[in-house]
Design a protein around this motif. Structure first.
Motif, mmCIF file in Angstrom:
data_model
loop_
_atom_site.group_PDB
_atom_site.id
_atom_site.type_symbol
_atom_site.label_atom_id
_atom_site.label_comp_id
_atom_site.label_asym_id
_atom_site.label_seq_id
_atom_site.Cartn_x
_atom_site.Cartn_y
_atom_site.Cartn_z
ATOM 1 N N ILE A 81 29.876 61.657 38.913
ATOM 2 C CA ILE A 81 28.696 62.352 39.414
ATOM 3 C C ILE A 81 27.552 61.388 39.672
ATOM 4 N N SER A 82 27.367 60.407 38.772
ATOM 5 C CA SER A 82 26.236 59.493 38.906
ATOM 6 C C SER A 82 26.576 58.142 38.285
ATOM 7 N N GLN A 83 26.243 57.067 38.999
ATOM 8 C CA GLN A 83 26.470 55.726 38.466
ATOM 9 C C GLN A 83 25.618 55.452 37.240
ATOM 10 N N THR A 84 24.516 56.203 37.091
ATOM 11 C CA THR A 84 23.641 55.989 35.941
ATOM 12 C C THR A 84 24.364 56.264 34.628
ATOM 13 N N TYR A 85 25.331 57.141 34.671
ATOM 14 C CA TYR A 85 26.043 57.500 33.437
ATOM 15 C C TYR A 85 26.793 56.292 32.868
ATOM 16 N N PHE B 185 20.968 63.310 24.806
ATOM 17 C CA PHE B 185 21.446 61.946 24.634
ATOM 18 C C PHE B 185 21.069 61.078 25.825
ATOM 19 N N LEU B 186 21.365 61.549 27.033
ATOM 20 C CA LEU B 186 21.087 60.751 28.224
ATOM 21 C C LEU B 186 19.586 60.599 28.463
ATOM 22 N N ALA B 187 18.828 61.641 28.161
ATOM 23 C CA ALA B 187 17.374 61.524 28.299
ATOM 24 C C ALA B 187 16.840 60.467 27.336
ATOM 25 N N GLY B 188 17.409 60.437 26.122
ATOM 26 C CA GLY B 188 16.980 59.441 25.156
ATOM 27 C C GLY B 188 17.315 58.016 25.563
ATOM 28 N N LEU B 189 18.361 57.864 26.377
ATOM 29 C CA LEU B 189 18.729 56.536 26.871
ATOM 30 C C LEU B 189 17.940 56.135 28.118
ATOM 31 N N GLY B 190 17.147 57.058 28.653
ATOM 32 C CA GLY B 190 16.305 56.720 29.798
ATOM 33 C C GLY B 190 16.944 56.961 31.145
ATOM 34 N N ILE B 191 17.770 58.010 31.254
ATOM 35 C CA ILE B 191 18.468 58.237 32.515
ATOM 36 C C ILE B 191 17.511 58.555 33.659
ATOM 37 N N GLU B 192 16.431 59.251 33.364
ATOM 38 C CA GLU B 192 15.501 59.615 34.443
ATOM 39 C C GLU B 192 14.762 58.380 34.965
ATOM 40 N N ALA B 193 14.390 57.476 34.075
ATOM 41 C CA ALA B 193 13.731 56.244 34.516
ATOM 42 C C ALA B 193 14.688 55.399 35.347
ATOM 43 N N ARG B 194 15.947 55.332 34.936
ATOM 44 C CA ARG B 194 16.936 54.576 35.705
ATOM 45 C C ARG B 194 17.136 55.201 37.080
ATOM 46 N N ALA B 195 17.161 56.515 37.137
ATOM 47 C CA ALA B 195 17.323 57.192 38.424
ATOM 48 C C ALA B 195 16.142 56.900 39.353
ATOM 49 N N LYS B 196 14.938 56.914 38.808
ATOM 50 C CA LYS B 196 13.757 56.636 39.637
ATOM 51 C C LYS B 196 13.800 55.210 40.191
ATOM 52 N N ALA B 197 14.265 54.278 39.370
ATOM 53 C CA ALA B 197 14.371 52.892 39.838
ATOM 54 C C ALA B 197 15.371 52.777 40.983
ATOM 55 N N LEU B 198 16.491 53.490 40.878
ATOM 56 C CA LEU B 198 17.485 53.472 41.955
ATOM 57 C C LEU B 198 16.954 54.139 43.216
ATOM 58 N N MET B 199 16.202 55.209 43.046
ATOM 59 C CA MET B 199 15.704 55.968 44.193
ATOM 60 C C MET B 199 14.693 55.170 45.014
ATOM 61 N N LYS B 200 13.991 54.241 44.376
ATOM 62 C CA LYS B 200 13.023 53.421 45.105
ATOM 63 C C LYS B 200 13.699 52.545 46.158
ATOM 64 N N ARG B 201 14.956 52.191 45.914
ATOM 65 C CA ARG B 201 15.675 51.321 46.842
ATOM 66 C C ARG B 201 16.691 52.088 47.682
ATOM 67 N N ALA B 202 16.625 53.411 47.636
ATOM 68 C CA ALA B 202 17.636 54.233 48.290
ATOM 69 C C ALA B 202 17.108 54.863 49.563
ATOM 70 N N THR B 203 18.031 55.257 50.426
ATOM 71 C CA THR B 203 17.679 56.059 51.594
ATOM 72 C C THR B 203 17.304 57.462 51.118
ATOM 73 N N GLN C 31 18.664 60.289 51.758
ATOM 74 C CA GLN C 31 19.865 61.020 51.365
ATOM 75 C C GLN C 31 20.416 60.497 50.045
ATOM 76 N N GLN C 32 20.408 59.183 49.886
ATOM 77 C CA GLN C 32 20.872 58.603 48.629
ATOM 78 C C GLN C 32 19.978 59.027 47.474
ATOM 79 N N ALA C 33 18.668 59.028 47.708
ATOM 80 C CA ALA C 33 17.734 59.447 46.662
ATOM 81 C C ALA C 33 17.978 60.892 46.259
ATOM 82 N N SER C 34 18.253 61.746 47.245
ATOM 83 C CA SER C 34 18.545 63.152 46.946
ATOM 84 C C SER C 34 19.827 63.274 46.121
ATOM 85 N N ASP C 35 20.829 62.484 46.462
ATOM 86 C CA ASP C 35 22.088 62.523 45.717
ATOM 87 C C ASP C 35 21.905 62.030 44.282
#
Length: 372
Positions: free
Chosen positions: A52-56, A304-322, A324-328
């Motif tokens: 579902i997500s590379q962040t996992y 668990f994932l929130a405690g590991l910082g999944i949302e911050a990691r997602a935001k970092a990825l979204m900054k460099r994404a198109t 459509q990629q950011a939406s995914d």
């Protein structure tokens, strides 16, 4: 009416020998299913968190690095994934862990996988990282270990026991000639001695269950948890187990089948559909603790994932994404942590050496405890 090859085999054995234990049929169905190597992703029958997500996978890779540091940076350290699927999780974990070269230099990578088709995909996923494959966890070399298991336990074969006025009956599978299909049936009630042995071994809920109750057991899961507990207590390390199931042991029938991302009749098309059951985390934790390990959790996957910082990691990825990629990326993370999606149903537990400080994601469970 056409039937799957395994259904035909089970039908023949039922005709020859009578009903078969559910655990035996499930074990054979799961083995045949994963041997095909087509279970995962949009074109398969289900989608796991790493798909579902590379962040996992990235977060579990970094979790492994931090745990290794907590262990005192042993070298070598056995880094093990059980049930690695297509290798998506370990691929993403390796990429994230590369930020700490000393960790990868210390890693001795092991994947526990029986399917030749999936092993081929995993070889592509691990790339140049040296790796060894095993049929069982028992052949992984001794030494400090960090183990990851995502959606592995739910596919282990289960027993189901049904209470009637006559006592406890094992649930079995039979062939019904008139309907030309497999169906559930009950074995004769246990003898008084066998029932006493069952209750003595497993305790609640066998002791107080009403008539009609169904109790599920996963003896292989308990055996694996006990073996992990003993190894971690004696040799050091931690195991991270992620799956869907119960934080507190419950009665009831949770056996289900999926095909093409939809529920499917459990006994239809054996070997061609995904069979799973809810994991009893409390029972697994007890088995590990009895062997000297520490068990923390379960906590929900979302927490668990929130405690590991999944949302911050997602935001970092979204900054460099198109766009459509950011939406995914956003939708994938939402699916993993939202309570209405996978965030609450899926649980996370860690088994570890009793002297290990609380690993990331479990810190709140040990507030106030002095570090060893």
């Amino acid at each position: 009416m056409s039937v799957s090859p395994l259904t035909e085999q089970v039908r023949a054995r039922c005709r020859d020998s009578g009903p078969l234990p559910l655990s035996q049929v499930m074990a054979e169905a799961v083995q045949a299913y994963y041997a095909g190597g087509r279970a995962f992703g949009a074109d398969g029958d289900f989608t796991t968190a790493p798909e579902i997500s590379q962040t996992y996978g990235e977060l579990l890779g970094l979790w492994s690095v931090v745990v290794w540091q907590m262990m005192g940076c042993p070298s070598p350290v056995r880094w093990v994934e059980v049930g690695p699927g297509r290798g998506t999780l370990i691929r993403d974990a390796l990429r994230a862990a590369a930020a700490v070269p000393a960790f990868l230099a210390a890693v001795d990578l092991h994947l526990v996988e029986t399917s030749p088709a999936l092993r081929d995909q995993q070889r592509q996923a691990v790339g140049e990282q040296p790796c060894q494959w095993h049929d069982t966890l028992a052949t992984v070399p001794a030494g400090p270990m960090i183990l990851l298991a995502n959606e592995f336990l739910d596919a282990l074969p289960i027993e189901q026991w049904v209470r009637s006025p006559l006592g406890w009956h094992a649930r079995c599978v039979e062939w019904v000639e008139s309907r030309q299909e497999l169906a559930f049936t009950l074995a004769p009630a246990l003898s008084a001695a066998d029932e006493a042995a069952l209750c003595d071994r497993w305790g609640e809920p066998f002791l107080s269950a009403p008539d009609g109750a169904i109790v599920e057991l996963c003896p292989l899961g308990v055996e694996i948890a006990a073996a992990l507990g003993q190894r971690l207590a004696e040799q050091g390390g931690a195991a991270l187990l992620v799956d869907y199931g119960y934080a507190v042991s419950q009665s009831g029938d949770s056996l289900q089948a999926l095909r093409h991302h939809r529920f499917h009749p459990v006994l239809a098309d054996l070997g061609l559909v995904d069979l799973t059951a809810h994991v009893d985390f409390a029972r697994l934790a007890s088995a590990a603790v009895a062997q000297g390990a520490q068990a923390l959790g379960p906590v929900t996957q979302g927490r668990f994932l929130a405690g590991l910082g999944i949302e911050a990691r997602a935001k970092a990825l979204m900054k460099r994404a198109t766009p459509q990629q950011a939406s995914d990326i956003a939708s994938g993370v939402h699916r993993l942590i939202n309570p209405a999606e996978m965030g609450t149903l899926f649980k996370v537990i860690t088994l570890c050496h009793p002297a290990l400080p609380s690993p990331p994601g479990f810190e709140a469970l040990l507030q106030g405890r002095s570090a060893p």
